[in-house]
Design a protein around this motif. Structure first.
Motif, PDB file in Angstrom:
ATOM      1  N   LEU A   1      56.223  55.465  30.427  1.00 44.16           N
ATOM      2  CA  LEU A   1      55.821  56.846  31.045  1.00 44.16           C
ATOM      3  C   LEU A   1      56.528  56.877  32.263  1.00 44.16           C
ATOM      4  O   LEU A   1      57.321  56.275  32.743  1.00 44.16           O
ATOM      5  N   SER A   2      56.283  58.105  33.038  1.00 47.91           N
ATOM      6  CA  SER A   2      57.203  58.247  34.036  1.00 47.91           C
ATOM      7  C   SER A   2      57.162  57.532  35.018  1.00 47.91           C
ATOM      8  O   SER A   2      58.139  57.180  35.894  1.00 47.91           O
ATOM      9  N   GLY A   3      55.728  56.981  35.523  1.00 50.31           N
ATOM     10  CA  GLY A   3      55.765  55.965  36.373  1.00 50.31           C
ATOM     11  C   GLY A   3      55.723  56.375  37.959  1.00 50.31           C
ATOM     12  O   GLY A   3      55.484  55.573  38.733  1.00 50.31           O
ATOM     13  N   ILE A   4      55.786  57.629  37.852  1.00 52.94           N
ATOM     14  CA  ILE A   4      55.300  58.439  39.373  1.00 52.94           C
ATOM     15  C   ILE A   4      53.945  58.747  39.530  1.00 52.94           C
ATOM     16  O   ILE A   4      53.273  59.381  38.631  1.00 52.94           O
ATOM     17  N   PRO A   5      53.175  57.961  40.351  1.00 57.48           N
ATOM     18  CA  PRO A   5      51.647  58.004  40.621  1.00 57.48           C
ATOM     19  C   PRO A   5      51.505  59.550  40.758  1.00 57.48           C
ATOM     20  O   PRO A   5      52.294  60.306  41.442  1.00 57.48           O
ATOM     21  N   SER A   6      50.109  59.830  40.730  1.00 61.26           N
ATOM     22  CA  SER A   6      49.822  61.297  40.855  1.00 61.26           C
ATOM     23  C   SER A   6      49.692  61.362  42.553  1.00 61.26           C
ATOM     24  O   SER A   6      49.487  60.391  43.001  1.00 61.26           O
ATOM     25  N   THR A   7      50.031  62.564  42.870  1.00 64.92           N
ATOM     26  CA  THR A   7      49.736  62.864  44.455  1.00 64.92           C
ATOM     27  C   THR A   7      48.068  63.043  44.315  1.00 64.92           C
ATOM     28  O   THR A   7      47.654  63.932  43.540  1.00 64.92           O
ATOM     29  N   VAL A   8      47.440  62.389  45.517  1.00 59.10           N
ATOM     30  CA  VAL A   8      45.988  62.763  45.666  1.00 59.10           C
ATOM     31  C   VAL A   8      45.791  63.883  46.739  1.00 59.10           C
ATOM     32  O   VAL A   8      46.444  63.403  48.005  1.00 59.10           O
ATOM     33  N   VAL A   9      45.229  64.815  46.518  1.00 62.71           N
ATOM     34  CA  VAL A   9      44.805  65.760  47.659  1.00 62.71           C
ATOM     35  C   VAL A   9      43.399  65.841  47.684  1.00 62.71           C
ATOM     36  O   VAL A   9      42.640  66.251  46.733  1.00 62.71           O
ATOM     37  N   ASP A  10      42.707  65.785  49.011  1.00 64.89           N
ATOM     38  CA  ASP A  10      41.268  66.291  49.294  1.00 64.89           C
ATOM     39  C   ASP A  10      41.323  67.838  49.483  1.00 64.89           C
ATOM     40  O   ASP A  10      41.845  67.861  50.843  1.00 64.89           O
ATOM     41  N   LEU A  11      40.875  68.367  48.549  1.00 64.91           N
ATOM     42  CA  LEU A  11      40.779  69.871  49.063  1.00 64.91           C
ATOM     43  C   LEU A  11      39.826  70.188  50.148  1.00 64.91           C
ATOM     44  O   LEU A  11      39.855  71.337  50.878  1.00 64.91           O
ATOM     45  N   GLU A  12      38.832  69.603  50.279  1.00 64.60           N
ATOM     46  CA  GLU A  12      37.748  69.856  51.497  1.00 64.60           C
ATOM     47  C   GLU A  12      38.311  69.777  52.671  1.00 64.60           C
ATOM     48  O   GLU A  12      38.524  70.380  53.842  1.00 64.60           O
ATOM     49  N   LEU A  13      39.192  68.474  52.818  1.00 63.64           N
ATOM     50  CA  LEU A  13      39.937  68.238  54.211  1.00 63.64           C
ATOM     51  C   LEU A  13      41.246  69.076  54.062  1.00 63.64           C
ATOM     52  O   LEU A  13      41.946  69.017  55.276  1.00 63.64           O
ATOM     53  N   ARG A  14      41.777  69.456  53.186  1.00 63.03           N
ATOM     54  CA  ARG A  14      43.056  70.065  52.919  1.00 63.03           C
ATOM     55  C   ARG A  14      44.161  69.279  53.342  1.00 63.03           C
ATOM     56  O   ARG A  14      45.097  69.486  54.229  1.00 63.03           O
ATOM     57  N   GLU A  15      44.012  68.004  52.784  1.00 64.91           N
ATOM     58  CA  GLU A  15      45.085  66.796  53.217  1.00 64.91           C
ATOM     59  C   GLU A  15      45.505  65.927  51.949  1.00 64.91           C
ATOM     60  O   GLU A  15      44.539  65.836  51.148  1.00 64.91           O
ATOM     61  N   ILE A  16      46.824  65.781  52.079  1.00 68.17           N
ATOM     62  CA  ILE A  16      47.196  64.762  51.143  1.00 68.17           C
ATOM     63  C   ILE A  16      47.093  63.324  51.695  1.00 68.17           C
ATOM     64  O   ILE A  16      47.109  62.862  52.559  1.00 68.17           O
ATOM     65  N   ILE A  17      46.166  62.617  50.446  1.00 69.83           N
ATOM     66  CA  ILE A  17      45.759  61.280  50.673  1.00 69.83           C
ATOM     67  C   ILE A  17      46.855  60.257  50.209  1.00 69.83           C
ATOM     68  O   ILE A  17      47.132  59.401  50.853  1.00 69.83           O
ATOM     69  N   ARG A  18      47.690  60.633  48.977  1.00 68.74           N
ATOM     70  CA  ARG A  18      48.864  59.900  48.877  1.00 68.74           C
ATOM     71  C   ARG A  18      49.887  60.670  48.076  1.00 68.74           C
ATOM     72  O   ARG A  18      49.359  61.629  47.249  1.00 68.74           O
ATOM     73  N   ALA A  19      50.913  60.514  48.715  1.00 64.64           N
ATOM     74  CA  ALA A  19      51.993  61.281  48.024  1.00 64.64           C
ATOM     75  C   ALA A  19      52.594  60.728  46.602  1.00 64.64           C
ATOM     76  O   ALA A  19      52.569  59.330  46.781  1.00 64.64           O
ATOM     77  N   GLY A  20      52.864  61.647  46.064  1.00 66.24           N
ATOM     78  CA  GLY A  20      53.404  61.306  44.443  1.00 66.24           C
ATOM     79  C   GLY A  20      54.147  62.016  43.972  1.00 66.24           C
ATOM     80  O   GLY A  20      54.784  63.206  44.495  1.00 66.24           O
ATOM     81  N   ALA A  21      53.891  62.657  42.334  1.00 64.17           N
ATOM     82  CA  ALA A  21      54.492  63.626  41.813  1.00 64.17           C
ATOM     83  C   ALA A  21      54.035  64.962  42.472  1.00 64.17           C
ATOM     84  O   ALA A  21      52.683  65.329  43.062  1.00 64.17           O
ATOM     85  N   GLU A  22      54.864  65.891  42.378  1.00 62.86           N
ATOM     86  CA  GLU A  22      54.624  67.347  42.947  1.00 62.86           C
ATOM     87  C   GLU A  22      54.278  67.413  44.292  1.00 62.86           C
ATOM     88  O   GLU A  22      53.440  68.551  44.729  1.00 62.86           O
ATOM     89  N   ILE A  23      54.462  66.483  45.098  1.00 65.59           N
ATOM     90  CA  ILE A  23      54.272  66.177  46.494  1.00 65.59           C
ATOM     91  C   ILE A  23      54.684  67.711  47.505  1.00 65.59           C
ATOM     92  O   ILE A  23      53.883  68.045  48.189  1.00 65.59           O
TER      93      ILE A  23
END
Length: 180
Positions: free
Chosen positions: A147-169
């Protein structure tokens, strides 16, 4: 799969799936990973209706879902009470993956319920980009090759912030900037 756990491919890494509505299956996922219980576990869904069934979706979330999902992004939203506090680790929020992978979507769709979406490795271990790197115990596995191996970007929409940078950052950051 009821109360069992399965290793399955996503558009990023191999995931460890258990019935997200079963405390027994959720506990098996925690135990298999050696994961600390105070850390939330994300879930995977097969369509936007399943997202709305497990999370509160506002206008921002609707637009985000339309633009980025299915895809390699984990969106954190307020959880509905249908979900176990084991998944949310008491945060009352849930991370949701809607993977852009035919096999993952078919698995979730046939199960007709969300499944857990944590990586299929021991906590802190190398990213499971192939089945041989899935170092957790499981009941069955679906091998889709590397598989691609690039973890997902994690975004908290309530806080409107990126928790973890990853694919589609970059695209996610640009989207959030519009809503600031």
């Amino acid at each position: 799969m009821h109360d069992g756990i399965v290793v399955y491919p996503t558009d990023t890494l191999y995931g460890l799936g258990g019935d997200a509505l079963s405390d027994e299956a959720i506990m098996k996922v925690f135990e298999a990973k050696g994961r600390e219980y105070h850390k939330p576990i994300s879930i995977a869904v097969s369509d936007p209706d399943m997202i709305r069934a497990v999370a509160c979706v506002d206008e921002l979330a609707e637009e985000f879902i339309d633009q980025f999902l299915p895809g390699p992004v984990t969106v954190i939203l307020p959880a509905r009470t249908i979900l176990s506090s084991w998944l949310t680790a008491g945060t009352k929020k849930i991370g949701i993956r809607y993977p852009n992978h035919e096999i993952a979507l078919e698995l979730i769709s046939r199960f007709d319920s969300p499944i857990t979406a944590t990586s299929a490795n021991l906590s802190g271990g190398p990213d499971p980009v192939s089945l041989d790197l899935c170092t957790v115990p499981y009941d069955c596995a679906i091998n889709a090759g590397p598989l691609s191996g690039i973890p997902s970007t994690v975004v908290d929409l309530e806080l409107r912030e990126i928790i973890r940078a990853g694919a589609e950052i970059d695209a996610v950051a640009a989207f959030l900037a519009q809503w600031s």
